[in-house]
Design an enzyme around this catalytic site. Structure first.
Site, PDB file in Angstrom:
ATOM      1  N   GLN A  35       2.922   9.919   1.346  1.00  0.00           N
ATOM      2  CA  GLN A  35       4.202   9.215   1.364  1.00  0.00           C
ATOM      3  C   GLN A  35       5.088   9.547   0.167  1.00  0.00           C
ATOM      4  O   GLN A  35       6.259   9.210   0.158  1.00  0.00           O
ATOM      5  CB  GLN A  35       3.980   7.689   1.415  1.00  0.00           C
ATOM      6  CG  GLN A  35       3.358   7.212   2.712  1.00  0.00           C
ATOM      7  CD  GLN A  35       3.245   5.712   2.728  1.00  0.00           C
ATOM      8  OE1 GLN A  35       2.297   5.157   2.188  1.00  0.00           O
ATOM      9  NE2 GLN A  35       4.214   5.032   3.312  1.00  0.00           N
TER      10      GLN A  35
ATOM     11  N   HIS B  44      -4.749   1.282   7.438  1.00  0.00           N
ATOM     12  CA  HIS B  44      -3.391   1.843   7.463  1.00  0.00           C
ATOM     13  C   HIS B  44      -3.296   3.036   6.488  1.00  0.00           C
ATOM     14  O   HIS B  44      -2.763   4.087   6.840  1.00  0.00           O
ATOM     15  CB  HIS B  44      -2.402   0.735   7.086  1.00  0.00           C
ATOM     16  CG  HIS B  44      -0.961   1.140   7.058  1.00  0.00           C
ATOM     17  ND1 HIS B  44      -0.018   0.620   7.927  1.00  0.00           N
ATOM     18  CD2 HIS B  44      -0.293   2.016   6.272  1.00  0.00           C
ATOM     19  CE1 HIS B  44       1.163   1.179   7.653  1.00  0.00           C
ATOM     20  NE2 HIS B  44       1.026   2.035   6.651  1.00  0.00           N
ATOM     21  N   GLU B  45      -3.847   2.871   5.278  1.00  0.00           N
ATOM     22  CA  GLU B  45      -3.764   3.943   4.262  1.00  0.00           C
ATOM     23  C   GLU B  45      -4.643   5.139   4.650  1.00  0.00           C
ATOM     24  O   GLU B  45      -4.222   6.281   4.491  1.00  0.00           O
ATOM     25  CB  GLU B  45      -4.138   3.412   2.872  1.00  0.00           C
ATOM     26  CG  GLU B  45      -3.264   2.266   2.350  1.00  0.00           C
ATOM     27  CD  GLU B  45      -1.771   2.478   2.529  1.00  0.00           C
ATOM     28  OE1 GLU B  45      -1.291   3.613   2.400  1.00  0.00           O
ATOM     29  OE2 GLU B  45      -1.065   1.490   2.826  1.00  0.00           O
TER      30      GLU B  45
ATOM     31  N   GLY C 166       0.843  -1.191   0.000  1.00  0.00           N
ATOM     32  CA  GLY C 166       0.000   0.000   0.000  1.00  0.00           C
ATOM     33  C   GLY C 166       0.875   1.235   0.000  1.00  0.00           C
ATOM     34  O   GLY C 166       2.015   1.191   0.485  1.00  0.00           O
TER      35      GLY C 166
ATOM     36  N   CYS D 206       5.719  -0.221   7.224  1.00  0.00           N
ATOM     37  CA  CYS D 206       5.334   0.950   6.446  1.00  0.00           C
ATOM     38  C   CYS D 206       6.568   1.441   5.687  1.00  0.00           C
ATOM     39  O   CYS D 206       7.659   1.509   6.259  1.00  0.00           O
ATOM     40  CB  CYS D 206       4.838   2.036   7.397  1.00  0.00           C
ATOM     41  SG  CYS D 206       4.385   3.555   6.557  1.00  0.00           S
ATOM     42  N   LEU D 207       6.398   1.765   4.405  1.00  0.00           N
ATOM     43  CA  LEU D 207       7.544   2.204   3.601  1.00  0.00           C
ATOM     44  C   LEU D 207       8.153   3.507   4.119  1.00  0.00           C
ATOM     45  O   LEU D 207       9.323   3.786   3.852  1.00  0.00           O
ATOM     46  CB  LEU D 207       7.131   2.374   2.130  1.00  0.00           C
ATOM     47  CG  LEU D 207       6.741   1.093   1.378  1.00  0.00           C
ATOM     48  CD1 LEU D 207       6.230   1.415  -0.013  1.00  0.00           C
ATOM     49  CD2 LEU D 207       7.927   0.126   1.298  1.00  0.00           C
TER      50      LEU D 207
ATOM     51  N   HIS E  51      -2.845   7.223   7.026  1.00  0.00           N
ATOM     52  CA  HIS E  51      -1.871   8.104   6.360  1.00  0.00           C
ATOM     53  C   HIS E  51      -2.549   9.396   5.901  1.00  0.00           C
ATOM     54  O   HIS E  51      -1.988  10.484   6.040  1.00  0.00           O
ATOM     55  CB  HIS E  51      -1.261   7.426   5.126  1.00  0.00           C
ATOM     56  CG  HIS E  51      -0.051   6.594   5.422  1.00  0.00           C
ATOM     57  ND1 HIS E  51       1.083   7.110   6.013  1.00  0.00           N
ATOM     58  CD2 HIS E  51       0.222   5.291   5.193  1.00  0.00           C
ATOM     59  CE1 HIS E  51       1.985   6.145   6.141  1.00  0.00           C
ATOM     60  NE2 HIS E  51       1.483   5.030   5.651  1.00  0.00           N
TER      61      HIS E  51
HETATM   62 NI    NI Z   1       2.406   3.157   5.570  1.00  0.00          NI
END
Ligand code: NI
Length: 160
Positions: free
Chosen positions: A50, A130-131, A45, A88-89, A134
């Protein structure tokens, strides 16, 4: 085009994002670039903040199935929660056990601008939460206890 992933503690990650107003060529290009960026980084995701853009847009890769979430809204949720490891990236090398709702009903526009309303369960429910986090300026770090957060921030800032 591969975009640069914004990492903690960049302020863009904690700023709430604005709704996408028009699904124009610029947004369509951004969706393509975000999908490519998620793929090369082996993420499941990726949310627009991000990649440095505070817009309510995210892409999800569920075992090869691509989902574009434009202006996603969680409209109904389970009462039950479950705990699972998440990464998470934007938080390299961090994994934490996060409590999430077992299922969520989500309303969003897809990449074609069509309104979709569906009930996500299992791992997809987790990724969507999660998204959406963000897009609201929230990270995994905001979903864990104080001591784990402290420990992980120490680890994160060591690698910067
Ligand atoms: Ni993330």
């Amino acid at each position: 085009m591969i975009l640069k992933i914004i990492k903690y503690p960049n302020k863009i990650l904690i700023s709430p994002s604005q709704r996408v107003k028009v699904l124009d060529e610029k947004i369509k290009k951004l969706i393509l670039d975000m999908t490519e960026t998620m793929s090369v980084n082996k993420g499941c995701g990726l949310a627009a903040p991000q990649v440095g853009i505070n817009l309510r847009l995210a892409v999800v890769d569920l075992a090869g199935q691509l989902i574009t979430l434009i202006n996603p809204e969680i409209v109904k949720t389970s009462k039950e929660t479950e705990v699972m490891e998440e990464g998470c990236l934007s938080l390299p090398e961090v994994e934490a056990k996060v409590k999430r709702l077992t299922w969520v009903e989500v309303k969003y526009l897809n990449a074609e601008g069509k309104e979709i309303n569906f009930k996500a369960e299992g791992i997809l429910a987790r990724i969507i939460q999660h998204e959406v986090d963000h897009l609201n300026g929230k990270l995994i770090l905001d979903r864990i206890n104080f001591f784990t957060r402290y420990k992980l921030i120490k680890k994160l800032t060591k690698t910067i």
